[in-house]
Motif scaffolding. Structure first.
Motif, PDB file in Angstrom:
ATOM      1  N   ASP A  10       0.830  -1.210   0.000  1.00 48.56           N
ATOM      2  CA  ASP A  10       0.000   0.000   0.000  1.00 48.56           C
ATOM      3  C   ASP A  10       0.865   1.261   0.000  1.00 48.56           C
ATOM      4  O   ASP A  10       0.577   2.216  -0.720  1.00 48.56           O
ATOM      5  CB  ASP A  10      -0.941   0.017   1.210  1.00 48.56           C
ATOM      6  CG  ASP A  10      -2.036  -1.029   1.117  1.00 48.56           C
ATOM      7  OD1 ASP A  10      -2.374  -1.444  -0.007  1.00 48.56           O
ATOM      8  OD2 ASP A  10      -2.548  -1.425   2.181  1.00 48.56           O
TER       9      ASP A  10
ATOM     10  N   THR B  40       2.487   1.563  -3.544  1.00 40.26           N
ATOM     11  CA  THR B  40       1.552   2.000  -4.582  1.00 40.26           C
ATOM     12  C   THR B  40       1.139   3.458  -4.364  1.00 40.26           C
ATOM     13  O   THR B  40       0.993   4.204  -5.334  1.00 40.26           O
ATOM     14  CB  THR B  40       0.302   1.096  -4.658  1.00 40.26           C
ATOM     15  OG1 THR B  40      -0.299   0.996  -3.374  1.00 40.26           O
ATOM     16  CG2 THR B  40       0.653  -0.295  -5.160  1.00 40.26           C
TER      17      THR B  40
ATOM     18  N   CYS C 241       3.964   5.548  -5.658  1.00 41.19           N
ATOM     19  CA  CYS C 241       3.937   5.579  -7.128  1.00 41.19           C
ATOM     20  C   CYS C 241       2.903   6.579  -7.640  1.00 41.19           C
ATOM     21  O   CYS C 241       3.185   7.351  -8.559  1.00 41.19           O
ATOM     22  CB  CYS C 241       3.649   4.187  -7.692  1.00 41.19           C
ATOM     23  SG  CYS C 241       5.047   3.064  -7.555  1.00 41.19           S
ATOM     24  N   LYS C 242       1.728   6.562  -7.044  1.00 42.81           N
ATOM     25  CA  LYS C 242       0.693   7.522  -7.440  1.00 42.81           C
ATOM     26  C   LYS C 242       1.159   8.949  -7.193  1.00 42.81           C
ATOM     27  O   LYS C 242       0.938   9.838  -8.016  1.00 42.81           O
ATOM     28  CB  LYS C 242      -0.608   7.260  -6.668  1.00 42.81           C
ATOM     29  CG  LYS C 242      -1.335   6.026  -7.107  1.00 42.81           C
ATOM     30  CD  LYS C 242      -2.586   5.816  -6.258  1.00 42.81           C
ATOM     31  CE  LYS C 242      -3.232   4.488  -6.552  1.00 42.81           C
ATOM     32  NZ  LYS C 242      -4.383   4.237  -5.679  1.00 42.81           N
TER      33      LYS C 242
ATOM     34  N   PRO D  89       0.365   1.598 -12.028  1.00 42.39           N
ATOM     35  CA  PRO D  89       0.611   0.299 -11.410  1.00 42.39           C
ATOM     36  C   PRO D  89       1.560  -0.592 -12.227  1.00 42.39           C
ATOM     37  O   PRO D  89       2.302  -1.390 -11.659  1.00 42.39           O
ATOM     38  CB  PRO D  89      -0.767  -0.354 -11.315  1.00 42.39           C
ATOM     39  CG  PRO D  89      -1.750   0.648 -11.755  1.00 42.39           C
ATOM     40  CD  PRO D  89      -1.034   1.833 -12.300  1.00 42.39           C
ATOM     41  N   ASP D  90       1.569  -0.435 -13.522  1.00 43.36           N
ATOM     42  CA  ASP D  90       2.442  -1.256 -14.359  1.00 43.36           C
ATOM     43  C   ASP D  90       3.895  -0.779 -14.323  1.00 43.36           C
ATOM     44  O   ASP D  90       4.779  -1.444 -14.858  1.00 43.36           O
ATOM     45  CB  ASP D  90       1.927  -1.288 -15.798  1.00 43.36           C
ATOM     46  CG  ASP D  90       1.817   0.086 -16.427  1.00 43.36           C
ATOM     47  OD1 ASP D  90       1.576   1.063 -15.691  1.00 43.36           O
ATOM     48  OD2 ASP D  90       1.967   0.193 -17.659  1.00 43.36           O
TER      49      ASP D  90
ATOM     50  N   ILE E 249       5.505  -0.036 -11.348  1.00 43.69           N
ATOM     51  CA  ILE E 249       6.021  -0.259  -9.995  1.00 43.69           C
ATOM     52  C   ILE E 249       7.316  -1.073 -10.018  1.00 43.69           C
ATOM     53  O   ILE E 249       8.146  -0.961  -9.123  1.00 43.69           O
ATOM     54  CB  ILE E 249       4.949  -0.917  -9.094  1.00 43.69           C
ATOM     55  CG1 ILE E 249       5.276  -0.710  -7.624  1.00 43.69           C
ATOM     56  CG2 ILE E 249       4.770  -2.382  -9.426  1.00 43.69           C
ATOM     57  CD1 ILE E 249       4.141  -1.068  -6.692  1.00 43.69           C
TER      58      ILE E 249
END
Length: 87
Positions: free
Chosen positions: A46, A49, A52-53, A59-60, A62
């Motif tokens: 969590d 991710t 990353c956001k 998501p691809d 990461i």
């Protein structure tokens, strides 16, 4: 595979973010963020991710934060190389 903590820090800096900025987005303390960034505490999926956001990765993408474990080598046939195993 393991996390490339240097890449996480580099992406944070490249995006002009402080540890406090990341901590706020992840809803953790700044010191908790520092502990994760320095490898003293594990990143959760969590947290990763959300990070990353925050920096605009999907998501691809990461996978850029992972490195292959050199102790899990495979041979040319794609089988696990036993020479790296410790007993």
């Amino acid at each position: 595979m393991k996390l490339n903590l240097k890449r996480i820090k580099a992406e944070r800096i490249a995006n002009g973010l402080t540890q406090a900025d990341v901590a706020e987005a992840l809803k953790i303390t700044r010191s908790s963020c520092a502990l994760r960034e320095n490898g003293h505490t594990n990143w959760t999926i969590d947290n990763l991710t959300s990070f990353c956001k925050l920096i605009g990765l999907g998501p691809d993408e990461i996978g850029i934060f992972f490195v292959d474990n050199p102790f899990e080598k495979t041979n040319k046939a794609g089988q696990e190389d036993q020479t790296w195993k410790t007993k």
